[in-house]
Design a protein around this motif. Structure first.
Motif, PDB file in Angstrom:
ATOM      1  N   MET A  10      46.272  51.181  56.003  1.00 24.21           N
ATOM      2  CA  MET A  10      45.083  50.352  56.141  1.00 24.21           C
ATOM      3  C   MET A  10      43.840  51.151  55.759  1.00 24.21           C
ATOM      4  N   THR A  11      42.867  50.469  55.203  1.00 25.64           N
ATOM      5  CA  THR A  11      41.619  51.101  54.793  1.00 25.64           C
ATOM      6  C   THR A  11      40.616  51.072  55.939  1.00 25.64           C
ATOM      7  N   GLU A  29      40.045  39.120  61.261  1.00 25.63           N
ATOM      8  CA  GLU A  29      41.357  38.631  61.703  1.00 25.63           C
ATOM      9  C   GLU A  29      42.248  38.343  60.493  1.00 25.63           C
ATOM     10  N   ARG A  30      41.682  37.751  59.462  1.00 25.90           N
ATOM     11  CA  ARG A  30      42.452  37.442  58.256  1.00 25.90           C
ATOM     12  C   ARG A  30      42.882  38.716  57.521  1.00 25.90           C
ATOM     13  N   GLN A  90      41.002  48.519  58.715  1.00 29.26           N
ATOM     14  CA  GLN A  90      40.820  48.916  60.116  1.00 29.26           C
ATOM     15  C   GLN A  90      39.321  49.114  60.321  1.00 29.26           C
ATOM     16  N   ALA A  91      38.687  48.140  60.966  1.00 21.39           N
ATOM     17  CA  ALA A  91      37.228  48.129  61.066  1.00 21.39           C
ATOM     18  C   ALA A  91      36.753  48.674  62.405  1.00 21.39           C
ATOM     19  N   ALA A 140      34.326  39.936  50.379  1.00 18.59           N
ATOM     20  CA  ALA A 140      33.530  41.158  50.234  1.00 18.59           C
ATOM     21  C   ALA A 140      34.229  42.351  50.873  1.00 18.59           C
ATOM     22  N   LEU A 141      34.751  42.173  52.072  1.00 17.90           N
ATOM     23  CA  LEU A 141      35.429  43.274  52.756  1.00 17.90           C
ATOM     24  C   LEU A 141      36.687  43.707  52.009  1.00 17.90           C
ATOM     25  N   ARG A 142      37.430  42.749  51.475  1.00 17.71           N
ATOM     26  CA  ARG A 142      38.633  43.084  50.729  1.00 17.71           C
ATOM     27  C   ARG A 142      38.293  43.873  49.467  1.00 17.71           C
TER      28      ARG A 142
END
Length: 218
Positions: free
Chosen positions: A1-2, A29-30, A36-37, A208-210
């Motif tokens: 995970m990033t 959640e998606r 990993q935020a 955007a996050l992806r």
């Protein structure tokens, strides 16, 4: 995970911040299993000079933005609908009054050191008190009730409110983001580099996050 560091710059006086937080939460959640935020809630006062007792909301919006009661009602309806999309229930009659939120920001700064998820829980609790129930968030009892609802130490929070604890730190952080060019909230800053402005829909946050996680944006 990033891993992603997310600074959520906002004010509980801002209804769009409740919408934006809900959208961000659903996007994360998606993206479970992909990112990993780590969320950090940073202070921004929309009305830093608001006096004790606050101001009537309609009067305030007219003075600040020049909006009419009809325009304010339309915007409130839009915000209510957008809130419902992300699971936030706004008070149907609005907030009634605008209050100073500096003590809320001091408590949020304190909560950051109270363990994983503590600051996030308090942020949501404070938003529900102000935006959801139109409570007076300059009242220490309202603030402490929000602390209790978030599962945090009420006695420790009361000690914060009865002192000037975290005053300098909150002002320093506010100055940092103002000098960085933040003029409106919510401002969502990813990895100290990428800015997502406003209470965006879930899909906007997700995309955007992806892209940031995949390194598709510089």
């Amino acid at each position: 995970m990033t891993p992603l560091k997310i600074d959520f710059v906002s004010d509980i006086a801002c209804p769009w911040c409740a919408v934006g937080l809900g959208g961000l939460e659903q996007a994360l959640e998606r993206l479970q299993g992909e990112v990993q935020a780590k969320l950090h809630f940073q202070p921004f006062e929309l009305n830093p000079h608001m006096p004790l007792g606050g101001q009537d909301l309609g009067e305030h919006l007219t003075e600040k933005y020049g909006s009419t009661p009809e325009q304010q009602a339309q915007i409130r309806q839009t915000i209510t609908e957008r809130g419902a999309e992300v699971g936030f229930v706004f008070n149907p009659n609005g907030r009634g009054r605008v209050y100073n939120t500096f003590d809320a920001h001091r408590l949020l700064h304190w909560a950051e050191g109270q363990g994983d998820g503590a600051q996030h829980a308090l942020k949501k609790s404070l938003l529900e008190a102000y935006q959801g129930r139109a409570e007076c968030v300059e009242d220490p009892q309202v603030l402490l009730a929000s602390v209790a609802a978030a599962g945090l130490d009420v006695s420790a929070a009361s000690a914060v409110l009865q002192s000037d604890a975290h005053t300098a730190e909150v002002r320093e952080r506010q100055l940092f983001y103002t000098q960085a060019g933040i003029r409106s909230v919510p401002a969502v800053i990813i990895n100290d580099k990428h800015l997502i402005s406003g209470g965006q829909p879930v899909e906007v946050f997700e995309q955007a996050l992806r892209r940031i996680a995949l390194g598709e944006v510089g």
